[in-house]
Design an enzyme around this catalytic site. Structure first.
Site, PDB file in Angstrom:
ATOM      1  N   HIS A 215       0.837  -1.201   0.000  1.00 56.74           N
ATOM      2  CA  HIS A 215       0.000   0.000   0.000  1.00 56.74           C
ATOM      3  C   HIS A 215       0.880   1.263   0.000  1.00 56.74           C
ATOM      4  CE1 HIS A 215      -3.492  -2.498   1.824  1.00 56.74           C
ATOM      5  NE2 HIS A 215      -3.328  -2.691   0.533  1.00 56.74           N
ATOM      6  N   HIS A 415      -4.385  -5.204 -12.864  1.00 56.60           N
ATOM      7  CA  HIS A 415      -4.482  -4.243 -11.749  1.00 56.60           C
ATOM      8  C   HIS A 415      -3.138  -3.651 -11.356  1.00 56.60           C
ATOM      9  CE1 HIS A 415      -2.661  -7.067  -9.028  1.00 56.60           C
ATOM     10  NE2 HIS A 415      -3.041  -6.460  -7.935  1.00 56.60           N
ATOM     11  N   ALA A 417       1.544  -4.287 -11.756  1.00 56.35           N
ATOM     12  CA  ALA A 417       2.667  -4.925 -12.433  1.00 56.35           C
ATOM     13  C   ALA A 417       2.663  -6.432 -12.187  1.00 56.35           C
ATOM     14  CB  ALA A 417       3.963  -4.311 -11.947  1.00 56.35           C
TER      15      ALA A 417
END
Lengths: 492, 156
Positions: A215, A415, A417
């Protein structure tokens, strides 16, 4: 287990042969190099396991950022008929509505890179002060939270029910923010009564926290524009500053997933349901257990939208504190906010008939094209912005979905890499290196709660997101709109 | 190629240092832990310690808090997962780090234990990472040559 056989059926499309225990074939979007690397992990087996689920429609699909998860692969997509099909918490994951939000600004990149008093260290620039302020204002890392905000039990219930609308009504954002968030930041069908006491306890103090792992909040700039007309509508201006926020539903969502998996394990055990992987336990969507999970999952999804909204508020506040200008004057507007871990009821044409399907996206992004009724009016002529973050040392992309996604992938693309290295490998690979210094030499300031997290997230740990995006574009699922380059990153 | 990584936890007992070994198996996105125990009770205890070791630093200074914990599950593998989920819950909600346990009874479907916890103190302990959950993915407790072993994935 039977051998997995793949046949190339398009430039970037591979079909996994349907074996006797599979209800549909698998479809993997990848190039030849990626397919070879997938042979080293469990991800293709996980595509196969998903194809065994009852009532799956068309195919078990994997995006080019596919890598091994648990249950579903990460980058996995599967749809089931809403009327007689299933819903599976393992097809959503623990971090319900983990997703990405992009903010645009009118701030030219060069204006925040300037240093004062002939100093040459980028840390002495406005960017350096911004990264410090973001790190101070946004709780990052294990156990971190702001002491100055408290939410009551009743607040939590209203947030679970109303998502972003509730948070904005408390002063954390602008009324127009909701217009540029998936589902207007409020997914209907949330039922706070379905949320356990444990989930409430675990989530209560985590609203307005970034978390740890992958995150982040990233200050970057628009480095390249591929589609000027669409970029103009998205508000993306070359060389202007952007902010990406990647986080989800925190402990609230983790515990909701855990609670429902446990309930379903007991049901599966009693009914002697044989599963290829216990993480794939399911319930019929229209069963009591299926509805219970759906109501709680949507509550977590609303919590996650609210979480990203609170962080957006503190991002704006940080920019205001450092620049002395208002967020409004700086043009800090949401481009879009989209989930990549979720199950949603959506309508598709299957064998010539309109059907409501429960579409599971596990590390996969909704990419509805132009004209789709579920996207904001502002983007109805272009298609919804599709946000694809890369690693902290390279770049991220903004795409727009094509009509083809609706017929091939249930309106879904990749969504991110996708990881290449395990976390241990990444740490070993960064041993003896000064990752923060290396990034600074590339013009990127990184600040994290722990050095270990930063080392686990080195660029080499990920696939090059440019390759992933090229495959999605080459397969005709989406088009590139803009490339974003990071300048400053905070990580949990 | 992905590699395994050997880990160990040194636990400072009253008069001796006890070492617990576990292995981090290759896993691209999350953490896969493999460990063993000479008895099922030791396997459960070692797994709780390994999960805690992944969340916080090994130094476990602090006053012990004893809690009785009882868990019921349909089978042994699920019981193991629920046991570890309890360890996560106690840490993330009550700030209690697992420090050891006296397992009073353990069958394939129930565990009753007196668990020693130490309260997490950011001044004394370093948080390493957040574990979202203990997953159900491919968890099978096996017994070979008198040794119990298990491999499980935690979501981070």
């Amino acid at each position: 287990m039977a051998e997995i056989r793949l046949k190339q059926i398009g430039a970037y499309k591979w079909q996994m042969q349907q074996e006797a225990d599979m209800n549909v074939p698998g479809i993997v979007y990848a190039d030849e190099r990626m397919i070879s690397s997938l042979m080293h992990d469990e991800s293709l087996k996980q595509v196969r396991n998903v194809a065994m689920l009852p009532g799956i429609i068309n195919a078990s699909i994997a995006m080019p950022d596919i890598h091994a998860g648990y249950g579903f692969p990460i980058g996995g997509v599967a749809a089931f008929d809403s009327s007689d099909g299933i819903i599976s918490p393992g097809g959503v994951g623990y971090d319900i509505n983990c997703g990405v939000r992009l903010l645009r600004t009118d701030i030219p990149k060069d204006s925040i890179l300037k240093t004062q008093d002939s100093k040459t260290d980028i840390q002495d620039s406005i960017l350096g002060r911004l990264v410090d302020r973001l790190f101070d204002n946004i709780p990052s890392g294990v156990g971190s939270r702001r002491e100055d905000i408290q939410f009551s039990k009743a607040d939590l219930d209203r947030i679970a029910l109303n998502g972003v609308q509730e948070i904005i009504s408390k002063g954390f954002g602008l009324p127009e923010d909701i217009q540029r968030i998936e589902a207007n930041g409020t997914i209907s069908g949330a039922n706070p009564e379905n949320v356990s006491q444990r989930a409430r306890e675990r989530g209560h103090d985590q609203l307005g926290t970034l978390g740890s792992g992958n995150h982040f909040v990233e200050v970057g700039f628009v480095e390249e524009v591929y589609d000027q007309k669409v970029a103009d509508i998205f508000g993306l201006i070359k060389n202007n500053i952007t902010v990406l926020i990647h986080t989800g539903s925190r402990g609230f969502g983790y515990q909701i997933c855990d609670d429902n998996l446990r309930t379903l394990q007991s049901s599966a055990y009693k009914q002697h349901i044989v599963l290829p992987d216990r993480q794939l336990v399911w319930a019929y969507f229209n069963s009591k257990e299926g509805r219970q999970y759906f109501g709680a999952m949507n509550a977590a999804a609303n919590f996650a939208f609210a979480n990203r909204q609170l962080i957006t508020h503190w991002v704006r506040e940080s920019f205001e504190q450092v620049t002395g200008e208002t967020a409004d004057k700086l043009g800090m507007r949401i481009v879009y906010d989209v989930a990549h871990n979720i199950a949603k009821e959506e309508t598709y044409t299957i064998n010539g008939k309109q059907k409501k399907l429960m579409v599971h996206r596990k590390g996969a992004t909704r990419a509805f094209p132009a004209g789709h009724p579920e996207i904001p009016e502002a983007y109805r002529s272009t298609g919804q912005p599709v946000l694809i973050p890369g690693d902290m040392g390279r770049y991220s992309y903004v795409l727009v979905g094509t009509e083809q996604t609706l017929s091939e992938t249930f309106g879904t693309v990749c969504h991110g890499a996708g990881r290449l290295m395990s976390r241990g490998q990444a740490v070993r690979s960064s041993k003896g290196r000064q990752v923060i210094k290396e990034l600074k030499e590339k013009g990127i300031i990184v600040k994290g709660a722990t050095r270990a997290t930063i080392n686990e997230e080195i660029s080499e740990a990920y696939k090059d997101v440019a390759n992933v995006v090229d495959i999605v574009e080459g397969a005709g699922l989406a088009r590139k709109v803009a490339k974003l380059r990071p300048l400053g990153v905070i990580k949990g | 190629m992905l590699q395994s990584e050997r880990m160990h936890i040194l636990i400072n007992m009253n008069r001796s240092i006890k070492k617990i070994n576990y292995t981090l198996e290759p896993h691209t996105a999350d953490i896969c832990i493999k460990l063993g125990g000479t008895t099922l009770k030791k396997l459960f205890d070692n797994a709780a310690k390994a999960v805690t070791d992944q969340m916080v630093s090994a130094g476990k200074k602090g006053q012990k808090i004893m809690n009785d914990i009882a868990i019921i599950a349909p089978d042994k593998d699920l019981l193991f997962i629920y046991w570890l989920q309890e360890v996560l819950y106690q840490f993330y909600v009550h700030g209690l780090m697992y420090a050891g346990s006296k397992i009073k009874s353990l069958s394939n479907t129930t565990i009753k234990a007196e668990v020693a916890f130490i309260r997490f103190d950011p001044k004394e302990h370093d948080a390493k990472r957040e574990i979202k959950a203990v997953t159900y993915h491919d968890v099978h407790i096996e017994k070979k040559g008198g040794i119990y072993s298990v491999r499980f994935v935690v979501d981070i």
